[in-house]
Enzyme design. Structure first.
Site, PDB file in Angstrom:
ATOM      1  N   LYS A   1      43.270  39.463  48.180  1.00  0.00           N
ATOM      2  CA  LYS A   1      44.445  39.504  47.317  1.00  0.00           C
ATOM      3  C   LYS A   1      45.629  40.211  48.003  1.00  0.00           C
ATOM      4  CE  LYS A   1      42.076  37.232  44.276  1.00  0.00           C
ATOM      5  NZ  LYS A   1      41.225  37.654  43.192  1.00  0.00           N
TER       6      LYS A   1
HETATM    7  C1  PLP Z   1      40.006  37.324  42.267  1.00  0.00           C
HETATM    8  C2  PLP Z   1      40.159  36.896  40.848  1.00  0.00           C
HETATM    9  C3  PLP Z   1      39.476  37.515  39.799  1.00  0.00           C
HETATM   10  C4  PLP Z   1      38.398  38.526  40.021  1.00  0.00           C
HETATM   11  O1  PLP Z   1      38.824  39.598  40.735  1.00  0.00           O
HETATM   12  P1  PLP Z   1      37.754  40.662  41.289  1.00  0.00           P
HETATM   13  O2  PLP Z   1      38.609  41.853  41.615  1.00  0.00           O
HETATM   14  O3  PLP Z   1      37.121  40.045  42.495  1.00  0.00           O
HETATM   15  O4  PLP Z   1      36.783  40.938  40.214  1.00  0.00           O
HETATM   16  C5  PLP Z   1      39.764  37.133  38.512  1.00  0.00           C
HETATM   17  N1  PLP Z   1      40.648  36.164  38.253  1.00  0.00           N
HETATM   18  C6  PLP Z   1      41.300  35.527  39.236  1.00  0.00           C
HETATM   19  C7  PLP Z   1      42.300  34.473  38.892  1.00  0.00           C
HETATM   20  C8  PLP Z   1      41.068  35.855  40.572  1.00  0.00           C
HETATM   21  O5  PLP Z   1      41.680  35.195  41.549  1.00  0.00           O
END
Ligand code: PLP
Length: 387
Positions: A189
């Site tokens: 991210k």
């Molecule tokens: C990455 C992601 C999540 C989950 O995030 P984590 O921190 O890995 O639990 C949830 N929703 C979306 C749209 C994502 O891209």
């Protein structure tokens, strides 16, 4: 040519020094770094509260609970998202349904939502919570969503896992409109803490519940105890919570990364602009640009324009991978997963999300991507699309 990944974390010497400082300090978890990160995140996002959690999935889970999800309640989300956007409601015993996407933005369609709400009102099956997802970092129509929420009485839990640094009508995502907004700091991210997440809200009571739920449902502050404390050791469990806390090691990394958010965002914007130019005229559909919002550019997702090429997405994907380019696909519509098929969803239920998925391809995009690498991506794509 060496492999170009679709995403790559951005770690500097300052990040490493910040993490090392925590490792040498008294506290590895629940020390000063978590509240410092929360405060900086809240300030940057113009919101009253920021509650750090172990990952965004955990944040979605406790935000669903705090917003009232439970047995007999309905939660609606976008089928074009990661599994967690829907699973979080099932964790609470609520039922899940989806609202098809707007093919232009690839986000949950507010027109479709308005239609579905009208039908649900007639049958007394309105949702308690709607979870819009800012796909690829592009904010949803948050103002229109707020109006629908006020008219139909649902809460908005925005999944902004892709949208750290995005803005809508000149305000940061997470600052307003939604009742709660969840960000992800997973390594792929925009800002990372390896694993981690944040929930923002302007609602004092909601924030209090989130803090309690992330730590076993437990409180220690004298002002929050139900009974006068027998002594300073007293803690009370007031709800069934979890261990969803972020560590100080993670928070130190997050705080250091957050300090570079504007720079990281600017690099992504520049690369996205450059992709727009490089890909102009190819048989593909580029991400939409809208004047009232700025994407965080977590992904640069294209669609193969099947009206202009006979190449399928699978062929283009294979050709790109053969050229050492780490393309990816976001997302397999959640309702088509076997688990959701067992809940009664069928292929064809959300045709816009399915049509998008059939042609979607995410290109490499991360701050350190060089112009030379980007040129290689564009050249390989041009070749892959030729019939
Ligand atoms: C990455 C992601 C999540 C989950 O995030 P984590 O921190 O890995 O639990 C949830 N929703 C979306 C749209 C994502 O891209």
């Amino acid at each position: 040519m060496s492999f170009i990944p679709y995403s790559c974390q951005n770690i500097t010497d300052d990040d490493i020094a910040a993490v090392n400082a925590v490792l040498r300090s008294e506290y590895l978890t629940q020390g000063p770094a978590v509240p410092a990160f929360e405060q900086a995140f809240a300030e940057r996002h113009q919101t009253r509260h920021a509650v750090a959690v172990s990952n965004a999935t955990a944040g979605l889970h406790i935000a669903c609970l705090a917003l009232g999800a439970g047995p007999g309640k309905r939660v609606w989300t976008s089928p074009n998202s990661f599994l967690a956007s829907a699973n979080c409601a099932l964790y609470c015993g609520a039922t899940v349904d989806f609202v098809d996407i707007d093919p232009r933005t690839r986000n949950l369609s507010v027109t479709e939502l308005a239609r579905k709400l009208e039908r649900a009102k007639a049958t007394n099956t309105l949702p308690a919570i709607v979870i819009p997802v800012d796909f690829a970092g592009l904010p949803c129509e948050l103002r229109e969503l707020r109006e629908l929420a006020d008219a139909y009485g649902f809460r908005i839990l925005e999944d902004a896992s892709h949208a750290t640094g995005a803005s809508y009508q000149h305000r940061p995502v997470g600052s307003a409109w939604a009742d709660a907004t969840v960000f992800s700091f997973h390594a792929v991210k925009i800002v990372t803490t390896a694993e981690g997440g944040m929930v923002t809200s302007n609602d004092d009571e909601l924030a209090r519940q989130l803090r309690r739920l992330r730590s076993h449902g437990m409180v220690r502050e004298a002002s929050e105890l139900h009974a006068p404390p027998e002594g300073p050791w007293v803690y009370e469990q007031q709800a069934l919570g979890f261990n969803y806390r972020m560590t100080d090691v993670q928070a130190a990394l997050g705080l250091s990364q957050l300090g570079r958010l504007d720079a990281l965002h600017a690099q992504r914007v520049a690369l996205a602009d450059r992709y727009d130019d490089l890909l102009d005229g190819l048989a593909l559909i580029r991400p939409i640009r809208l004047a009232d919002r700025e994407s965080a550019w977590h992904l640069y997702a294209i669609e193969i324009d099947t009206a202009r090429t006979q190449r399928t997405r699978a062929e283009v994907f294979q050709a790109m991978r053969a050229a050492q380019i780490g393309v990816s696909v976001h997302y397999i519509p959640i309702h088509t997963q076997p688990y959701y098929a067992d809940l009664g969803f069928r292929r064809g239920d959300f045709p816009a999300a399915e049509a998008y998925y059939a042609r979607a391809l995410s290109l490499p995009l991360f701050p350190a991507l060089t112009e030379g690498q980007q040129d290689s991506v564009a050249a390989a794509l041009k070749q892959a699309l030729q019939v």
